[in-house]
Design a protein around this motif. Structure first.
Motif, PDB file in Angstrom:
ATOM      1  N   ASP A  67       0.828  -1.085   0.018  1.00  0.00           N
ATOM      2  CA  ASP A  67       0.150   0.018  -0.134  1.00  0.00           C
ATOM      3  C   ASP A  67       0.750   0.971   0.159  1.00  0.00           C
ATOM      4  O   ASP A  67       0.535   2.230  -0.939  1.00  0.00           O
ATOM      5  CB  ASP A  67      -0.894  -0.030   1.085  1.00  0.00           C
ATOM      6  CG  ASP A  67      -1.935  -0.943   1.077  1.00  0.00           C
ATOM      7  OD1 ASP A  67      -2.389  -1.364  -0.102  1.00  0.00           O
ATOM      8  OD2 ASP A  67      -2.509  -1.237   2.194  1.00  0.00           O
ATOM      9  N   GLU A  68       2.058   1.173   0.864  1.00  0.00           N
ATOM     10  CA  GLU A  68       2.864   2.479   0.941  1.00  0.00           C
ATOM     11  C   GLU A  68       3.661   2.586  -0.671  1.00  0.00           C
ATOM     12  O   GLU A  68       3.865   3.827  -1.083  1.00  0.00           O
ATOM     13  CB  GLU A  68       3.974   2.249   1.762  1.00  0.00           C
ATOM     14  CG  GLU A  68       3.471   2.379   3.253  1.00  0.00           C
ATOM     15  CD  GLU A  68       4.359   1.857   4.259  1.00  0.00           C
ATOM     16  OE1 GLU A  68       4.196   2.598   5.146  1.00  0.00           O
ATOM     17  OE2 GLU A  68       5.157   1.065   4.114  1.00  0.00           O
ATOM     18  N   ILE A  69       3.786   1.333  -1.361  1.00  0.00           N
ATOM     19  CA  ILE A  69       4.520   1.594  -2.467  1.00  0.00           C
ATOM     20  C   ILE A  69       3.506   2.122  -3.559  1.00  0.00           C
ATOM     21  O   ILE A  69       3.831   3.147  -4.269  1.00  0.00           O
ATOM     22  CB  ILE A  69       4.818   0.238  -3.145  1.00  0.00           C
ATOM     23  CG1 ILE A  69       6.269  -0.137  -2.286  1.00  0.00           C
ATOM     24  CG2 ILE A  69       5.385   0.367  -4.629  1.00  0.00           C
ATOM     25  CD1 ILE A  69       6.638  -1.653  -2.492  1.00  0.00           C
ATOM     26  N   THR A  70       2.009   1.629  -3.434  1.00  0.00           N
ATOM     27  CA  THR A  70       1.014   2.054  -4.436  1.00  0.00           C
ATOM     28  C   THR A  70       0.888   3.746  -4.058  1.00  0.00           C
ATOM     29  O   THR A  70       0.766   4.279  -5.107  1.00  0.00           O
ATOM     30  CB  THR A  70      -0.171   1.481  -4.066  1.00  0.00           C
ATOM     31  OG1 THR A  70       0.159  -0.159  -4.178  1.00  0.00           O
ATOM     32  CG2 THR A  70      -1.338   1.931  -4.895  1.00  0.00           C
ATOM     33  N   GLU A  71       0.794   4.148  -3.036  1.00  0.00           N
ATOM     34  CA  GLU A  71       0.866   5.343  -2.704  1.00  0.00           C
ATOM     35  C   GLU A  71       1.779   6.368  -3.126  1.00  0.00           C
ATOM     36  O   GLU A  71       1.820   7.238  -3.859  1.00  0.00           O
ATOM     37  CB  GLU A  71       0.542   5.729  -1.113  1.00  0.00           C
ATOM     38  CG  GLU A  71       0.103   6.938  -0.852  1.00  0.00           C
ATOM     39  CD  GLU A  71      -0.191   7.209   0.594  1.00  0.00           C
ATOM     40  OE1 GLU A  71       0.196   8.073   1.274  1.00  0.00           O
ATOM     41  OE2 GLU A  71      -0.908   6.158   1.294  1.00  0.00           O
ATOM     42  N   ASN A  72       3.082   5.707  -2.745  1.00  0.00           N
ATOM     43  CA  ASN A  72       4.397   6.752  -2.976  1.00  0.00           C
ATOM     44  C   ASN A  72       4.414   6.911  -4.516  1.00  0.00           C
ATOM     45  O   ASN A  72       4.731   8.136  -5.045  1.00  0.00           O
ATOM     46  CB  ASN A  72       5.483   5.789  -2.668  1.00  0.00           C
ATOM     47  CG  ASN A  72       6.874   6.658  -2.694  1.00  0.00           C
ATOM     48  OD1 ASN A  72       7.180   7.827  -2.059  1.00  0.00           O
ATOM     49  ND2 ASN A  72       7.840   6.184  -3.512  1.00  0.00           N
ATOM     50  N   TYR A  73       4.245   6.070  -5.344  1.00  0.00           N
ATOM     51  CA  TYR A  73       4.262   6.151  -6.880  1.00  0.00           C
ATOM     52  C   TYR A  73       2.797   6.745  -7.648  1.00  0.00           C
ATOM     53  O   TYR A  73       3.074   6.656  -8.855  1.00  0.00           O
ATOM     54  CB  TYR A  73       5.050   4.800  -7.361  1.00  0.00           C
ATOM     55  CG  TYR A  73       6.223   4.644  -7.122  1.00  0.00           C
ATOM     56  CD1 TYR A  73       7.350   5.367  -7.948  1.00  0.00           C
ATOM     57  CD2 TYR A  73       6.911   3.734  -6.032  1.00  0.00           C
ATOM     58  CE1 TYR A  73       8.646   5.149  -7.575  1.00  0.00           C
ATOM     59  CE2 TYR A  73       7.982   3.583  -5.896  1.00  0.00           C
ATOM     60  CZ  TYR A  73       9.053   4.184  -6.408  1.00  0.00           C
ATOM     61  OH  TYR A  73      10.114   4.173  -6.226  1.00  0.00           O
ATOM     62  N   ASP A  74       1.877   6.460  -6.632  1.00  0.00           N
ATOM     63  CA  ASP A  74       0.837   6.945  -7.343  1.00  0.00           C
ATOM     64  C   ASP A  74       0.329   5.755  -8.319  1.00  0.00           C
ATOM     65  O   ASP A  74      -0.366   6.080  -9.514  1.00  0.00           O
ATOM     66  CB  ASP A  74       0.545   8.451  -7.884  1.00  0.00           C
ATOM     67  CG  ASP A  74      -0.744   8.755  -8.211  1.00  0.00           C
ATOM     68  OD1 ASP A  74      -1.577   8.331  -7.659  1.00  0.00           O
ATOM     69  OD2 ASP A  74      -0.974   9.555  -8.892  1.00  0.00           O
ATOM     70  N   PHE A  75       0.584   4.353  -8.005  1.00  0.00           N
ATOM     71  CA  PHE A  75       0.216   3.408  -8.835  1.00  0.00           C
ATOM     72  C   PHE A  75      -1.207   2.866  -8.407  1.00  0.00           C
ATOM     73  O   PHE A  75      -1.756   3.202  -7.250  1.00  0.00           O
ATOM     74  CB  PHE A  75       0.939   2.373  -8.439  1.00  0.00           C
ATOM     75  CG  PHE A  75       2.485   2.222  -8.903  1.00  0.00           C
ATOM     76  CD1 PHE A  75       2.845   3.079 -10.188  1.00  0.00           C
ATOM     77  CD2 PHE A  75       3.559   1.582  -8.348  1.00  0.00           C
ATOM     78  CE1 PHE A  75       4.076   3.082 -10.693  1.00  0.00           C
ATOM     79  CE2 PHE A  75       4.787   1.418  -8.868  1.00  0.00           C
ATOM     80  CZ  PHE A  75       5.129   2.293  -9.778  1.00  0.00           C
ATOM     81  N   ASP A  76      -1.617   2.153  -9.235  1.00  0.00           N
ATOM     82  CA  ASP A  76      -2.895   1.269  -8.871  1.00  0.00           C
ATOM     83  C   ASP A  76      -2.279  -0.069  -8.603  1.00  0.00           C
ATOM     84  O   ASP A  76      -1.131  -0.291  -8.780  1.00  0.00           O
ATOM     85  CB  ASP A  76      -3.911   1.284 -10.077  1.00  0.00           C
ATOM     86  CG  ASP A  76      -3.288   0.190 -11.127  1.00  0.00           C
ATOM     87  OD1 ASP A  76      -2.875  -0.678 -11.033  1.00  0.00           O
ATOM     88  OD2 ASP A  76      -3.630   0.895 -12.346  1.00  0.00           O
ATOM     89  N   PRO A  77      -2.970  -0.778  -7.443  1.00  0.00           N
ATOM     90  CA  PRO A  77      -2.345  -2.154  -7.146  1.00  0.00           C
ATOM     91  C   PRO A  77      -1.776  -2.864  -8.126  1.00  0.00           C
ATOM     92  O   PRO A  77      -0.704  -3.618  -7.747  1.00  0.00           O
ATOM     93  CB  PRO A  77      -3.503  -2.723  -6.302  1.00  0.00           C
ATOM     94  CG  PRO A  77      -4.316  -1.387  -5.842  1.00  0.00           C
ATOM     95  CD  PRO A  77      -4.308  -0.662  -7.218  1.00  0.00           C
TER      96      PRO A  77
END
Length: 98
Positions: A75-85
């Motif tokens: 979740d932190e990686i998703t948020e940090n890079y503005d990714f979708d899961p």
């Protein structure tokens, strides 16, 4: 390689006239050569990770740098890079694959 100017006054008029290749060693490949390479080659199993689908190697490196500093959840990686899961999986799998 041999080149020629079609128009000596115009440098963009350069054309290839002829080309030759030379080799000091024998470049013929025969069945014995192929079998020798085959017998010297060891098989390396693919990692049990999905084949990488990430499209930015720089981002994979950056993610590895971040993970070297501290652990991050998906979740932190998703948020940090503005990714979708789904993208998070692509990049974390790519990092593990390499």
């Amino acid at each position: 390689m041999q080149y020629e100017f079609q128009d000596p006054e115009y440098y963009n008029s350069l054309i290839l006239v002829k080309q030759k290749k030379y080799s000091i060693e024998d470049t013929e490949i025969n069945l014995n050569d192929i079998l020798e390479v085959y017998n010297r080659t060891s098989v390396v199993e693919e990692p049990e990770i999905p084949f990488p689908q990430a499209d930015s190697f720089k981002r994979i490196i950056n993610l590895c740098e971040l993970l070297n500093e501290r652990e991050l959840t998906r979740d932190e990686i998703t948020e940090n890079y503005d990714f979708d899961p789904r993208q998070t999986n692509y990049y974390t799998d790519a990092g593990r694959y390499y």
